[in-house]
Design a protein around this motif. Structure first.
Motif, short mmCIF file in Angstrom:
data_model
loop_
_atom_site.label_atom_id
_atom_site.label_comp_id
_atom_site.label_asym_id
_atom_site.label_seq_id
_atom_site.Cartn_x
_atom_site.Cartn_y
_atom_site.Cartn_z
N ALA A 177 0.57 -1.92 2.34
CA ALA A 177 1.42 -3.06 2.68
C ALA A 177 0.58 -4.24 3.15
O ALA A 177 0.83 -5.40 2.78
CB ALA A 177 2.43 -2.66 3.75
N ALA A 178 -0.44 -3.96 3.95
CA ALA A 178 -1.32 -5.03 4.43
C ALA A 178 -2.14 -5.61 3.28
O ALA A 178 -2.35 -6.83 3.19
CB ALA A 178 -2.24 -4.49 5.52
N THR A 179 -2.62 -4.74 2.38
CA THR A 179 -3.38 -5.22 1.22
C THR A 179 -2.53 -6.14 0.36
O THR A 179 -2.98 -7.18 -0.12
CB THR A 179 -3.89 -4.04 0.38
N ALA A 180 -1.26 -5.76 0.14
CA ALA A 180 -0.36 -6.56 -0.67
C ALA A 180 -0.18 -7.97 -0.08
O ALA A 180 -0.17 -8.96 -0.81
CB ALA A 180 0.99 -5.87 -0.80
N ILE A 181 -0.09 -8.04 1.23
CA ILE A 181 0.06 -9.34 1.89
C ILE A 181 -1.19 -10.19 1.69
O ILE A 181 -1.13 -11.38 1.38
CB ILE A 181 0.37 -9.15 3.38
N LEU A 182 -2.36 -9.57 1.80
CA LEU A 182 -3.63 -10.29 1.67
C LEU A 182 -3.92 -10.69 0.22
O LEU A 182 -4.70 -11.61 -0.02
CB LEU A 182 -4.77 -9.44 2.21
N CYS A 183 -3.28 -10.00 -0.73
CA CYS A 183 -3.48 -10.35 -2.14
C CYS A 183 -2.94 -11.75 -2.45
O CYS A 183 -3.43 -12.42 -3.37
CB CYS A 183 -2.80 -9.33 -3.05
N ILE A 184 -1.93 -12.17 -1.71
CA ILE A 184 -1.31 -13.48 -1.98
C ILE A 184 -2.29 -14.62 -1.74
O ILE A 184 -2.51 -15.45 -2.64
CB ILE A 184 -0.02 -13.64 -1.14
N PRO A 185 -2.91 -14.74 -0.55
CA PRO A 185 -3.89 -15.82 -0.38
C PRO A 185 -5.11 -15.66 -1.28
O PRO A 185 -5.70 -16.66 -1.71
CB PRO A 185 -4.28 -15.74 1.10
N PHE A 186 -5.49 -14.41 -1.61
CA PHE A 186 -6.63 -14.20 -2.50
C PHE A 186 -6.32 -14.74 -3.89
O PHE A 186 -7.14 -15.44 -4.50
CB PHE A 186 -6.99 -12.72 -2.56
#
Length: 242
Positions: A141-150
């Protein structure tokens, strides 16, 4: 040990305790407890569930996204060789992100209640309980959130057709990083390269915690002068390596 006389009770959920350590949090969190059983973080069972991730969830969830991203760039006209180049560049960019995040975010010094709490959740728990199998890889879930700014960052300097391929390469670099990180803690390497990587990483945990921020390689530590000295590992490192 605790700030203003506060003592952490390891038999109770830890997350909302560690903030009370104040300016001694830094010392406390870097005194590892080397057990395979991890502590409880939250009273709430659902919150607790979200903090626990089996290592194989990382490739199972994210490799399909990697392949989809690369296939998208291929459908937009890029050759296999071009996709391979995008993937390689994306992995290289990830290694830089891996180093900078580990050095400047995961090892930021805090002493406020919420600063200590956030740091413990992000990375402090891993240094306090380095052999906790279920809190070693990043929760999906945390990775998915960080994928957006990446993704949005990649879009700033890439074309519409190369953005997916570069994003997929970076995400592949992340998968390689998290799986390697788990391997270094819980496997018994049998090659020269992997043995050295494990020794290098355990030095970061148990000997020189302000150096050796690379996980998949020491390249950026060499570039930025944070390579640990050549002193032999201490007895704890050797014990874990056996």
């Amino acid at each position: 040990m605790g700030g203003h006389g506060f003592t952490v009770d390891l038999n109770k959920p830890l997350v909302f305790q560690v903030g009370h350590l104040g300016d001694v949090y830094e010392e406390w969190v870097h005194q590892p407890i080397v057990t395979k059983e991890g502590p409880r973080f939250f009273h709430n069972d659902f919150c607790e569930f979200l903090t626990r991730t089996v290592w194989w969830a990382v490739p199972v969830i994210w490799l399909p996204v990697v392949f989809w991203s690369m296939f998208t760039s291929m459908k937009m006209g890029h050759t296999v060789a071009e996709i391979a180049a995008m993937a390689a560049f994306g992995i290289f960019i990830w290694t830089f992100m891996e180093y900078t995040l580990h050095r400047f975010l995961f090892h930021v010094k805090t002493k406020s209640y919420w600063g200590n709490t956030a740091h413990y959740l992000i990375h402090g728990c891993h240094h306090k309980h380095p052999m906790d199998r279920l809190r070693l890889v990043f929760p999906p879930a945390a990775t998915a959130i960080l994928c957006i700014p990446f993704w949005n960052t990649v879009k700033l300097f890439a074309t519409p057709s190369t953005t997916p391929g570069l994003f997929g390469g970076g995400l592949l670099g992340y998968v390689m990083y998290d799986v390697t990180h788990y391997y270094l803690h819980h496997a018994q390497p049998n090659t020269h390269v992997t043995k050295n990587l494990k020794k290098y990483h355990l030095n970061h945990h148990f000997r020189i915690q302000d150096k050796g921020f690379g996980i998949t390689s020491s390249f950026w530590d060499i570039v930025f002068g944070t390579l640990p000295g050549s002193k032999a590992s201490n007895k704890k490192n050797k014990a874990v390596l056996r």
